[in-house]
Design a protein around this motif. Structure first.
Motif, mmCIF file in Angstrom:
data_model
loop_
_atom_site.group_PDB
_atom_site.id
_atom_site.type_symbol
_atom_site.label_atom_id
_atom_site.label_comp_id
_atom_site.label_asym_id
_atom_site.label_seq_id
_atom_site.Cartn_x
_atom_site.Cartn_y
_atom_site.Cartn_z
ATOM 1 N N ARG A 1 0.863 -1.174 0.000
ATOM 2 C CA ARG A 1 0.000 0.000 0.000
ATOM 3 C C ARG A 1 0.900 1.223 0.000
ATOM 4 N N ILE A 2 0.703 2.091 -0.974
ATOM 5 C CA ILE A 2 1.575 3.241 -1.191
ATOM 6 C C ILE A 2 0.821 4.509 -0.852
ATOM 7 N N THR A 3 1.430 5.337 -0.025
ATOM 8 C CA THR A 3 0.867 6.636 0.335
ATOM 9 C C THR A 3 1.798 7.729 -0.168
ATOM 10 N N ILE A 4 1.278 8.596 -1.019
ATOM 11 C CA ILE A 4 2.068 9.675 -1.603
ATOM 12 C C ILE A 4 1.585 10.984 -1.007
ATOM 13 N N ASP A 5 2.444 11.667 -0.275
ATOM 14 C CA ASP A 5 2.124 12.973 0.308
ATOM 15 C C ASP A 5 2.605 14.065 -0.633
ATOM 16 N N LEU A 6 1.661 14.809 -1.174
ATOM 17 C CA LEU A 6 1.955 15.848 -2.151
ATOM 18 C C LEU A 6 2.198 17.180 -1.451
ATOM 19 N N VAL A 7 2.833 18.096 -2.144
ATOM 20 C CA VAL A 7 3.092 19.416 -1.563
ATOM 21 C C VAL A 7 1.966 20.386 -1.884
ATOM 22 N N GLN B 1 -3.028 14.056 -0.726
ATOM 23 C CA GLN B 1 -2.493 12.709 -0.575
ATOM 24 C C GLN B 1 -3.098 11.793 -1.638
ATOM 25 N N ILE B 2 -2.327 10.798 -2.036
ATOM 26 C CA ILE B 2 -2.783 9.781 -2.978
ATOM 27 C C ILE B 2 -2.412 8.424 -2.405
ATOM 28 N N ASN B 3 -3.369 7.485 -2.444
ATOM 29 C CA ASN B 3 -3.124 6.131 -1.949
ATOM 30 C C ASN B 3 -3.280 5.132 -3.082
ATOM 31 N N LEU B 4 -2.356 4.194 -3.141
ATOM 32 C CA LEU B 4 -2.359 3.156 -4.164
ATOM 33 C C LEU B 4 -2.222 1.796 -3.496
ATOM 34 N N VAL B 5 -2.691 0.754 -4.161
ATOM 35 C CA VAL B 5 -2.432 -0.631 -3.762
ATOM 36 C C VAL B 5 -1.861 -1.343 -4.979
ATOM 37 N N VAL B 6 -0.722 -2.011 -4.795
ATOM 38 C CA VAL B 6 0.004 -2.593 -5.920
ATOM 39 C C VAL B 6 0.408 -4.021 -5.581
#
Length: 619
Positions: free
Chosen positions: A357-363, A425-430
């Motif tokens: 599970r990927i969490t991307i914290d954007l600016v 924020q963006i969440n992905l599952v890979v």
């Protein structure tokens, strides 16, 4: 536009009008007879320029005409859905009119052509000669018709030559000119269709996956015509003065040398882009593909520029497309990934079932939309390559505090009705496959907390053009990590049902996973959806555990679990027969499951107002 494609239009060239492109310095010392033998090898002698320009115009008109037809159909479909949305949202009593088809020709066309596989039901399932050789996927019926027409026209144009000449070398020269012109022309859609920021994607609402299919076939035609162009030149040159003249031409004449560079680079692209090689070594393929493409474009441009040929503006257009693509991608990376105070970060967490599970914290903030995807770059793990993944979740910000909303009790409002939804924020599952995904999973497993954080950024978001707001019934099929494409739709539609902003009255999620452990992939987001107000009135979830480890038990009346695999035909029949208004069936799953859902939906396309939408990444 026609003037731009051939700004230096000329009539059929005469001897007096032909520019002197013959490399006399490497033919010096030869007798006049030998020099005359080579007149069809250089310049425009024998080249059917009038015919070339006719086929250029024909290609242009066909392309523009097809785009206009598709745009007209798209606008009509959007207008129809918009009217349906306005007349039915929040009012289930007005859905009956839209539950049945109002025409007979469009549903028939949709069932037998637009949504049909090439033959029987195989479409996105991998087409394999053996277990070791993966030949990609088969195009659909409509795609096949377009591709056969496209390939057939190019073949017809290459054989429509002036044969009524005394010297067959003049016909070969005409083939050289025709194939070279068409190769340069086909390079325009080849590059345009490969771009992630292709303007035709949002305009026509055609997926990048479809454009990527046409990119591959346009490239194959370009490569074959480049080879024919080179072989025709070599034939006339070798037939007139032998292999020595060919070698001298490539060594001493820059235009021919650069042309050969372009042809060799195109040929290498064709070889290494073969599906078994591309899928087996995808990241390596991408890097080699970019290098060969640069070499091919530079070689072709120098070849045209040194001979001052009229196709030079086409190369300017190609470089404009490619340059704009990289500028837009770069701006996207800078906007969401960098600020004066910080840069975006990526947290990777190991999950059951060999997934992360990927969490991307954007600016900076972005506006989430269901069905979109992003390309993620992680330089520390994959320096040159980005990978596309569906956006599974984006926690929204409250208008005042700008804090991520958290679920509390069922019925609590997650955001103000009508307020614009923003997120940082963006969440992905890979799933861990090979390459980058496998590296992420293994590194997360080895980390003390089974997670790690690194620097990374995104391109996009892309896609998300399909709106389901006008459908009374929505059936969402997901296989494995395909749930990432459907969760955002669920949240959006449940919220729309509660606020009266969508027409949807019935939402059914059908999700297949190998084991119940995989439910952890989206548990926090699913819990948030299940706590939303009005959820019990509109949402039903059916979970299928294909390889259960024990007894499977349902948790509630609206969330049921089953062992085994779903039967799409029975599930779709149940929902269509008990539908409210128009029906949308979407699927994001493995190729085999997607093909089964497609086969189950197609008979109902002519029985009621049913649409089929498929999300696939068949790169």
């Amino acid at each position: 536009m026609s003037t731009f494609l051939h700004p230096r239009r000329v009539e059929q060239p005469t001897d007096a009008a032909i520019p002197d492109l013959t490399p006399r310095h490497f033919l010096s010392g030869w007798d006049a007879a030998k020099f005359d033998e080579l007149k069809y090898s250089f310049g425009l002698t024998g080249v059917d320029q009038v015919g070339n320009f006719i086929w250029v115009d024909t290609f242009l008109y066909i392309l523009v005409g097809l785009a206009a037809v598709l745009l007209g159909l798209r606008i009509t479909h959007m207008w129809w859905r918009h009217n349906r949305h306005l007349s039915t949202m929040g009012n289930p009593t007005r859905q009956a009119y839209w539950a049945t088809n109002r025409t007979s020709w469009w549903p028939w066309l949709n069932r037998h052509l637009l949504s049909a596989p090439l033959w029987k039901k195989k479409h996105n399932a991998q087409f394999q000669i053996s277990n070791a050789i993966d030949n990609g996927t088969l195009p659909g019926r409509w795609h096949t018709i377009m591709l056969v027409t496209y390939v057939g026209l190019n073949f017809a144009w290459c054989v429509a030559l002036p044969y009524k000449v005394l010297d067959h070398k003049a016909t070969i020269a005409a083939l050289r000119g025709r194939s070279g012109t068409l190769a340069a022309l086909n390079l325009i859609p080849t590059v345009l269709f490969a771009l992630r920021n292709n303007p035709l994607i949002p305009l026509l609402q055609v997926s990048y996956d479809d454009f990527n299919l046409f990119h591959r076939w346009a490239a194959r035609i370009t490569i074959l015509e480049s080879i024919v162009h080179t072989v025709a030149w070599m034939y006339n040159t070798g037939h007139g003065a032998g292999w020595t003249a060919i070698a001298n031409g490539l060594r001493t004449e820059g235009s021919y040398g650069w042309g050969m560079v372009g042809t060799v680079a195109f040929t290498l692209i064709g070889i290494q882009a073969w599906s078994p090689i591309r899928h087996a070594f995808y990241e390596t393929f991408l890097n080699i593909h970019r290098l060969c493409a640069i070499a091919a474009l530079v070689g072709l441009y120098k070849h045209l520029e040194m001979h001052k040929l009229p196709q030079i503006p086409w190369m300017h257009l190609i470089f404009l497309f490619w340059g704009a693509e990289w500028i837009i991608r770069g701006l996207s990376i800078l906007y969401y990934g960098f600020s004066l105070k910080k840069k975006s970060s990526v947290t990777v967490e190991a999950m059951p079932g060999e997934a992360v599970r990927i969490t991307i914290d954007l600016v900076r903030e972005w506006t989430p939309r269901p069905g979109c995807h992003v390309h993620i770059w992680m330089p520390a793990m994959s320096l040159w390559s980005s990978h596309p993944f569906s956006v599974a979740w984006a926690p929204t910000l409250t208008p005042d505090s700008k804090e991520m909303t958290l679920p509390i009790l069922e019925g609590d409002s997650l955001s103000l009705p009508g307020a614009p939804q923003k997120s940082k924020q963006i969440n992905l599952v890979v799933r861990a496959r090979t390459g980058l995904t496998r590296k992420m999973y293994e590194r997360a497993c080895k980390s003390p907390s089974e997670s790690f954080t690194t620097w990374g950024f995104i391109e996009g978001p892309y896609g998300g053009h399909h709106s389901l707001d006008s459908y009374g019934t929505v059936v969402l099929f997901a296989g494995g990590v395909g749930i990432t494409h459907q969760v955002m739709y669920m949240k959006h539609l449940v919220g729309g049902f509660n606020n009266g902003t969508t027409s949807t009255q019935k939402i059914v999620l059908i999700w297949t996973v190998p084991s119940s452990d995989c439910l952890e992939w989206v548990r926090p987001w699913m819990d948030e959806v299940l706590r939303m107000k009005g959820r019990k009135q509109c949402l039903r979830i059916k979970l299928f555990i294909s390889r259960p480890k024990g007894r499977v038990e349902s948790s509630s009346e609206t969330v049921k679990m089953y062992s085994g695999r779903p039967q799409p035909a029975a599930l779709i029949e149940e929902e269509v027969r008990n539908r409210v208004g128009a029906v949308a069936v979407t699927v994001c799953a493995s190729g085999g499951m997607a093909d089964n859902v497609r086969a189950a939906v197609r008979p109902w396309l002519t029985e009621g107002c049913v649409d089929f939408i498929e999300e696939a990444f068949t790169y």
